[in-house]
Design a protein around this motif. Structure first.
Motif, PDB file in Angstrom:
ATOM      1  N   VAL A 110       1.634 -18.431  -3.231  1.00 30.71           N
ATOM      2  CA  VAL A 110       2.438 -17.895  -2.126  1.00 30.71           C
ATOM      3  C   VAL A 110       1.913 -18.435  -0.796  1.00 30.71           C
ATOM      4  CG1 VAL A 110       3.016 -15.819  -0.827  1.00 30.71           C
ATOM      5  CG2 VAL A 110       3.232 -15.824  -3.301  1.00 30.71           C
ATOM      6  N   SER A 111       0.594 -18.347  -0.604  1.00 33.49           N
ATOM      7  CA  SER A 111      -0.002 -18.849   0.644  1.00 33.49           C
ATOM      8  C   SER A 111       0.248 -20.341   0.809  1.00 33.49           C
ATOM      9  CB  SER A 111      -1.510 -18.576   0.656  1.00 33.49           C
ATOM     10  OG  SER A 111      -1.776 -17.200   0.591  1.00 33.49           O
ATOM     11  N   PHE A 112       0.028 -21.081  -0.275  1.00 26.87           N
ATOM     12  CA  PHE A 112       0.157 -22.539  -0.188  1.00 26.87           C
ATOM     13  C   PHE A 112       1.600 -22.969   0.060  1.00 26.87           C
ATOM     14  CE2 PHE A 112       1.016 -26.688  -2.053  1.00 26.87           C
ATOM     15  CZ  PHE A 112       0.069 -27.470  -1.407  1.00 26.87           C
ATOM     16  N   THR A 113       2.543 -22.379  -0.656  1.00 30.06           N
ATOM     17  CA  THR A 113       3.933 -22.823  -0.509  1.00 30.06           C
ATOM     18  C   THR A 113       4.511 -22.457   0.857  1.00 30.06           C
ATOM     19  OG1 THR A 113       4.661 -20.792  -1.677  1.00 30.06           O
ATOM     20  CG2 THR A 113       4.442 -22.816  -2.982  1.00 30.06           C
ATOM     21  N   VAL A 114       4.056 -21.337   1.434  1.00 31.08           N
ATOM     22  CA  VAL A 114       4.470 -21.014   2.803  1.00 31.08           C
ATOM     23  C   VAL A 114       4.000 -22.114   3.752  1.00 31.08           C
ATOM     24  CG1 VAL A 114       4.099 -19.443   4.744  1.00 31.08           C
ATOM     25  CG2 VAL A 114       4.632 -18.521   2.487  1.00 31.08           C
ATOM     26  N   CYS A 115       2.735 -22.530   3.602  1.00 33.34           N
ATOM     27  CA  CYS A 115       2.209 -23.607   4.450  1.00 33.34           C
ATOM     28  C   CYS A 115       2.875 -24.937   4.141  1.00 33.34           C
ATOM     29  CB  CYS A 115       0.702 -23.726   4.258  1.00 33.34           C
ATOM     30  SG  CYS A 115      -0.214 -22.327   4.895  1.00 33.34           S
ATOM     31  N   ASP A 116       3.147 -25.196   2.865  1.00 32.82           N
ATOM     32  CA  ASP A 116       3.821 -26.437   2.483  1.00 32.82           C
ATOM     33  C   ASP A 116       5.202 -26.515   3.123  1.00 32.82           C
ATOM     34  OD1 ASP A 116       4.092 -28.881   1.088  1.00 32.82           O
ATOM     35  OD2 ASP A 116       5.175 -27.890  -0.530  1.00 32.82           O
ATOM     36  N   THR A 117       5.840 -25.366   3.264  1.00 31.81           N
ATOM     37  CA  THR A 117       7.170 -25.312   3.870  1.00 31.81           C
ATOM     38  C   THR A 117       7.112 -25.508   5.384  1.00 31.81           C
ATOM     39  OG1 THR A 117       7.971 -23.823   2.134  1.00 31.81           O
ATOM     40  CG2 THR A 117       9.245 -23.898   4.184  1.00 31.81           C
ATOM     41  N   PHE A 118       6.145 -24.865   6.032  1.00 29.48           N
ATOM     42  CA  PHE A 118       6.171 -24.797   7.493  1.00 29.48           C
ATOM     43  C   PHE A 118       5.228 -25.748   8.230  1.00 29.48           C
ATOM     44  CE2 PHE A 118       7.936 -20.702   6.165  1.00 29.48           C
ATOM     45  CZ  PHE A 118       9.081 -20.653   6.957  1.00 29.48           C
ATOM     46  N   VAL A 119       4.142 -26.204   7.592  1.00 24.77           N
ATOM     47  CA  VAL A 119       3.206 -27.056   8.345  1.00 24.77           C
ATOM     48  C   VAL A 119       2.812 -28.341   7.631  1.00 24.77           C
ATOM     49  CG1 VAL A 119       2.235 -25.038   9.520  1.00 24.77           C
ATOM     50  CG2 VAL A 119       1.108 -25.918   7.475  1.00 24.77           C
ATOM     51  N   SER A 120       3.339 -28.591   6.433  1.00 23.07           N
ATOM     52  CA  SER A 120       2.873 -29.754   5.673  1.00 23.07           C
ATOM     53  C   SER A 120       3.205 -31.085   6.332  1.00 23.07           C
ATOM     54  CB  SER A 120       3.452 -29.731   4.256  1.00 23.07           C
ATOM     55  OG  SER A 120       4.868 -29.876   4.281  1.00 23.07           O
ATOM     56  N   ASN A 121       4.163 -31.093   7.252  1.00 23.09           N
ATOM     57  CA  ASN A 121       4.497 -32.359   7.915  1.00 23.09           C
ATOM     58  C   ASN A 121       3.404 -32.835   8.855  1.00 23.09           C
ATOM     59  OD1 ASN A 121       7.052 -32.933   6.753  1.00 23.09           O
ATOM     60  ND2 ASN A 121       7.949 -31.312   7.984  1.00 23.09           N
ATOM     61  N   LEU A 122       2.357 -32.034   9.032  1.00 18.55           N
ATOM     62  CA  LEU A 122       1.207 -32.508   9.790  1.00 18.55           C
ATOM     63  C   LEU A 122       0.578 -33.734   9.139  1.00 18.55           C
ATOM     64  CD1 LEU A 122      -0.511 -29.106  10.681  1.00 18.55           C
ATOM     65  CD2 LEU A 122       0.575 -30.667  12.289  1.00 18.55           C
ATOM     66  N   ASP A 123       0.783 -33.881   7.821  1.00 14.60           N
ATOM     67  CA  ASP A 123       0.184 -35.047   7.159  1.00 14.60           C
ATOM     68  C   ASP A 123       0.941 -36.342   7.453  1.00 14.60           C
ATOM     69  OD1 ASP A 123       2.465 -34.995   5.565  1.00 14.60           O
ATOM     70  OD2 ASP A 123       1.438 -34.179   3.804  1.00 14.60           O
ATOM     71  N   ARG A 124       2.017 -36.251   8.247  1.00 14.84           N
ATOM     72  CA  ARG A 124       2.772 -37.440   8.630  1.00 14.84           C
ATOM     73  C   ARG A 124       2.322 -38.003   9.979  1.00 14.84           C
ATOM     74  NH1 ARG A 124       7.676 -37.000   9.899  1.00 14.84           N
ATOM     75  NH2 ARG A 124       8.376 -38.981   9.064  1.00 14.84           N
ATOM     76  N   ILE A 125       1.261 -37.446  10.536  1.00 11.93           N
ATOM     77  CA  ILE A 125       0.858 -37.887  11.865  1.00 11.93           C
ATOM     78  C   ILE A 125       0.455 -39.361  11.881  1.00 11.93           C
ATOM     79  CG2 ILE A 125      -1.562 -37.189  11.641  1.00 11.93           C
ATOM     80  CD1 ILE A 125      -1.388 -36.336  14.609  1.00 11.93           C
ATOM     81  N   SER A 126      -0.100 -39.863  10.765  1.00 16.33           N
ATOM     82  CA  SER A 126      -0.473 -41.279  10.723  1.00 16.33           C
ATOM     83  C   SER A 126       0.751 -42.168  10.880  1.00 16.33           C
ATOM     84  CB  SER A 126      -1.196 -41.603   9.414  1.00 16.33           C
ATOM     85  OG  SER A 126      -0.353 -41.385   8.301  1.00 16.33           O
ATOM     86  N   GLN A 127       1.892 -41.717  10.372  1.00 14.87           N
ATOM     87  CA  GLN A 127       3.124 -42.495  10.533  1.00 14.87           C
ATOM     88  C   GLN A 127       3.541 -42.546  12.004  1.00 14.87           C
ATOM     89  OE1 GLN A 127       6.195 -41.214   7.764  1.00 14.87           O
ATOM     90  NE2 GLN A 127       4.647 -40.581   6.270  1.00 14.87           N
ATOM     91  N   HIS A 128       3.372 -41.427  12.700  1.00 11.31           N
ATOM     92  CA  HIS A 128       3.690 -41.404  14.127  1.00 11.31           C
ATOM     93  C   HIS A 128       2.741 -42.310  14.911  1.00 11.31           C
ATOM     94  CE1 HIS A 128       6.736 -38.272  13.971  1.00 11.31           C
ATOM     95  NE2 HIS A 128       5.939 -37.528  13.223  1.00 11.31           N
ATOM     96  N   ILE A 129       1.463 -42.307  14.520  1.00  8.56           N
ATOM     97  CA  ILE A 129       0.490 -43.138  15.216  1.00  8.56           C
ATOM     98  C   ILE A 129       0.821 -44.619  15.037  1.00  8.56           C
ATOM     99  CG2 ILE A 129      -1.930 -43.860  15.255  1.00  8.56           C
ATOM    100  CD1 ILE A 129      -2.672 -40.985  14.484  1.00  8.56           C
ATOM    101  N   LYS A 130       1.117 -45.020  13.804  1.00  9.04           N
ATOM    102  CA  LYS A 130       1.399 -46.433  13.525  1.00  9.04           C
ATOM    103  C   LYS A 130       2.720 -46.881  14.142  1.00  9.04           C
ATOM    104  CE  LYS A 130       0.873 -45.941   9.088  1.00  9.04           C
ATOM    105  NZ  LYS A 130       0.865 -46.287   7.644  1.00  9.04           N
ATOM    106  N   ALA A 131       3.704 -45.976  14.173  1.00  7.15           N
ATOM    107  CA  ALA A 131       5.020 -46.330  14.721  1.00  7.15           C
ATOM    108  C   ALA A 131       5.072 -46.225  16.242  1.00  7.15           C
ATOM    109  CB  ALA A 131       6.098 -45.451  14.107  1.00  7.15           C
ATOM    110  N   GLY A 132       4.064 -45.599  16.830  1.00  5.13           N
ATOM    111  CA  GLY A 132       4.054 -45.426  18.277  1.00  5.13           C
ATOM    112  C   GLY A 132       4.855 -44.232  18.757  1.00  5.13           C
TER     113      GLY A 132
END
Length: 262
Positions: A68-90
């Motif tokens: 329950v705890s993990f899936t709530v976070c997976d739903t609402f904050v997991s896109n934090l792991d995409r920050i490297s894509q933002h860094i590389k793309a500018g």
């Protein structure tokens, strides 16, 4: 900040809901994906009556609380792991000049409401386990506390993983270790693991406070590793310390970020 997040999330939700059949199928797919983890537990108990001294319902309780705890976070904050894509793309440069916190913008970026299916599945497993175990309701107050504690811990882990990418730029396997890897570890009683590993996830990375230590209190069980009883109640404090460390790491990452120039 909360209002900004939900406004951004609502925008992505409306976009996803425009394709109704796809939206519904993705929710169902989330339910099925979550059911695979439960199926693995049931397969284990098809061949044994206990796992490291815990019954099927007790293991499902520990799994459900963590899930329950993990899936709530997976739903609402997991896109934090995409920050490297933002860094590389500018595109991180654009995010930083907007009048909203970078953490909020990145967490809400490409919000996927269809992941709510996994939250429903996890909650259903936890509800079944609680009903089947016939728990002492004088201890039941700990259940919402452990879920909130787990949400804070997993959110902090995602934040730490995101902050780490300011230095590593492209290391998805490291991110997965911090997030999905820790969830896999917490799905089973920690008594199935080696003592040194359990010490590490208790005193270094406080993963044991997601469901193990408070779960032992709810179940009325002693810790097989002999930790003192007061440890069952330290989850909120451990979550707070980890959250502060994650916030500091995130601020340091933002402060030392150098624009790509694009």
């Amino acid at each position: 900040m909360v209002r900004t997040y939900f406004l951004l999330a609502w925008t992505w939700t409306r976009a996803a809901a425009a394709y109704r059949l796809s939206f519904a199928l993705m929710i169902v797919f989330g339910l099925v994906t979550g059911a695979i983890d439960v199926a693995a537990i049931l397969v284990v108990f098809a061949n044994t009556t206990t796992l490291a001294g815990f019954t099927r319902e007790e293991v499902l309780f520990l799994y459900g609380a963590s899930a329950v705890s993990f899936t709530v976070c997976d739903t609402f904050v997991s896109n934090l792991d995409r920050i490297s894509q933002h860094i590389k793309a500018g595109t991180l440069d654009t995010i930083l000049i907007r009048p909203a916190a970078a953490w909020i913008q990145i967490a809400a970026d490409r919000f996927a409401p269809t992941r709510i299916g996994r939250v429903v599945q996890a909650a259903a497993v936890l509800a079944y386990a609680v009903a089947a175990l016939g728990l002492d309701w004088r201890r039941a107050w700990m259940i919402p506390v452990m879920i909130v504690t787990g949400i804070v811990i997993f959110t902090a882990l995602w934040t730490l993983a995101g902050a780490l990418q300011f230095a590593l730029t492209d290391a998805p396997e490291v991110v997965n270790t911090f997030t999905y890897g820790t969830h896999q570890l917490s799905q089973y009683p920690l008594s199935v693991y080696a003592r040194d590993l359990v010490r590490g996830v208790t005193y270094v990375l406080p993963l044991a406070f997601v469901n193990w230590q408070p779960g032992l209190y709810v179940l009325g069980r002693d810790d097989p590793f002999g930790t003192p009883g007061f440890m069952r109640f330290l989850g909120p404090a451990a979550a707070l310390v980890l959250a502060l460390a994650a916030a500091s790491a995130w601020r340091q990452g933002i402060r030392h970020y150098r624009s790509t120039g694009s």
